[in-house]
Design a protein around this motif. Structure first.
Motif, PDB file in Angstrom:
ATOM      1  N   ILE A  60       0.784  -1.239  -0.099  1.00  0.00           N
ATOM      2  CA  ILE A  60      -0.075   0.191  -0.084  1.00  0.00           C
ATOM      3  C   ILE A  60       0.811   1.292  -0.150  1.00  0.00           C
ATOM      4  O   ILE A  60       0.670   2.185  -0.773  1.00  0.00           O
ATOM      5  N   GLU A  61       1.985   1.165   0.838  1.00  0.00           N
ATOM      6  CA  GLU A  61       2.847   2.270   1.180  1.00  0.00           C
ATOM      7  C   GLU A  61       3.506   2.729  -0.447  1.00  0.00           C
ATOM      8  O   GLU A  61       3.875   3.729  -0.763  1.00  0.00           O
ATOM      9  N   THR A  62       4.095   1.453  -0.990  1.00  0.00           N
ATOM     10  CA  THR A  62       4.720   1.560  -2.251  1.00  0.00           C
ATOM     11  C   THR A  62       3.956   2.186  -3.414  1.00  0.00           C
ATOM     12  O   THR A  62       4.428   3.086  -4.141  1.00  0.00           O
ATOM     13  N   ALA A  63       2.508   1.969  -3.016  1.00  0.00           N
ATOM     14  CA  ALA A  63       1.550   2.440  -4.020  1.00  0.00           C
ATOM     15  C   ALA A  63       1.337   4.150  -3.804  1.00  0.00           C
ATOM     16  O   ALA A  63       0.482   4.554  -4.630  1.00  0.00           O
ATOM     17  N   GLY A  64       1.722   4.726  -2.790  1.00  0.00           N
ATOM     18  CA  GLY A  64       1.625   5.949  -2.556  1.00  0.00           C
ATOM     19  C   GLY A  64       0.865   6.447  -1.430  1.00  0.00           C
ATOM     20  O   GLY A  64       0.424   7.722  -1.348  1.00  0.00           O
ATOM     21  N   TYR A  65       0.358   5.579  -0.552  1.00  0.00           N
ATOM     22  CA  TYR A  65      -0.709   5.837   0.435  1.00  0.00           C
ATOM     23  C   TYR A  65      -0.097   5.328   1.784  1.00  0.00           C
ATOM     24  O   TYR A  65       0.876   4.580   1.799  1.00  0.00           O
ATOM     25  N   GLN A  66      -0.358   5.971   2.727  1.00  0.00           N
ATOM     26  CA  GLN A  66      -0.085   5.549   4.104  1.00  0.00           C
ATOM     27  C   GLN A  66      -0.761   4.820   5.066  1.00  0.00           C
ATOM     28  O   GLN A  66      -2.109   5.180   5.309  1.00  0.00           O
ATOM     29  N   VAL A  67      -0.324   3.874   5.584  1.00  0.00           N
ATOM     30  CA  VAL A  67      -1.396   2.909   6.465  1.00  0.00           C
ATOM     31  C   VAL A  67      -1.042   3.554   7.856  1.00  0.00           C
ATOM     32  O   VAL A  67      -0.154   3.616   8.322  1.00  0.00           O
ATOM     33  N   THR A  68      -2.218   3.722   8.490  1.00  0.00           N
ATOM     34  CA  THR A  68      -2.323   4.536   9.947  1.00  0.00           C
ATOM     35  C   THR A  68      -2.755   3.784  10.736  1.00  0.00           C
ATOM     36  O   THR A  68      -2.725   4.007  11.879  1.00  0.00           O
ATOM     37  N   GLY A  69      -3.075   2.598  10.595  1.00  0.00           N
ATOM     38  CA  GLY A  69      -3.332   1.474  11.696  1.00  0.00           C
ATOM     39  C   GLY A  69      -4.453   0.510  11.089  1.00  0.00           C
ATOM     40  O   GLY A  69      -4.817   0.372   9.965  1.00  0.00           O
TER      41      GLY A  69
END
Length: 76
Positions: A60-69
């Motif tokens: 998900i983070e590689t795709a440009g989004y941030q996992v917040t929990g």
């Protein structure tokens, strides 16, 4: 099979939903992945013998989004 609902920031449209779902489904072991930009939630069903939570978050983070929990952690 395990299920997780992850909270993700940065999704603003249906295109973002499609992108997140697509990159997750590319991971071996992911059976289902759906995202909702309105709630910021990503639901994933995956085989924990093949992939893990950290790999999902990294994708998900590689795709440009941030996992917040997690709203709901891995469960069977």
């Amino acid at each position: 099979m395990e299920n997780v609902i992850m909270q993700v920031e940065g999704m603003t449209c249906s295109g973002c939903e499609q992108r997140v779902g697509k990159v997750l489904r590319r991971l071996d072991g992911v059976r289902e992945a759906t995202a909702d930009h309105r709630t910021g939630q990503v639901r994933v069903r995956f085989d924990s013998a093949v992939t893990d939570h950290a790999a999902l978050a990294a994708q998900i983070e590689t795709a440009g989004y941030q996992v917040t929990g997690d709203i709901q952690g891995p469960s069977r």
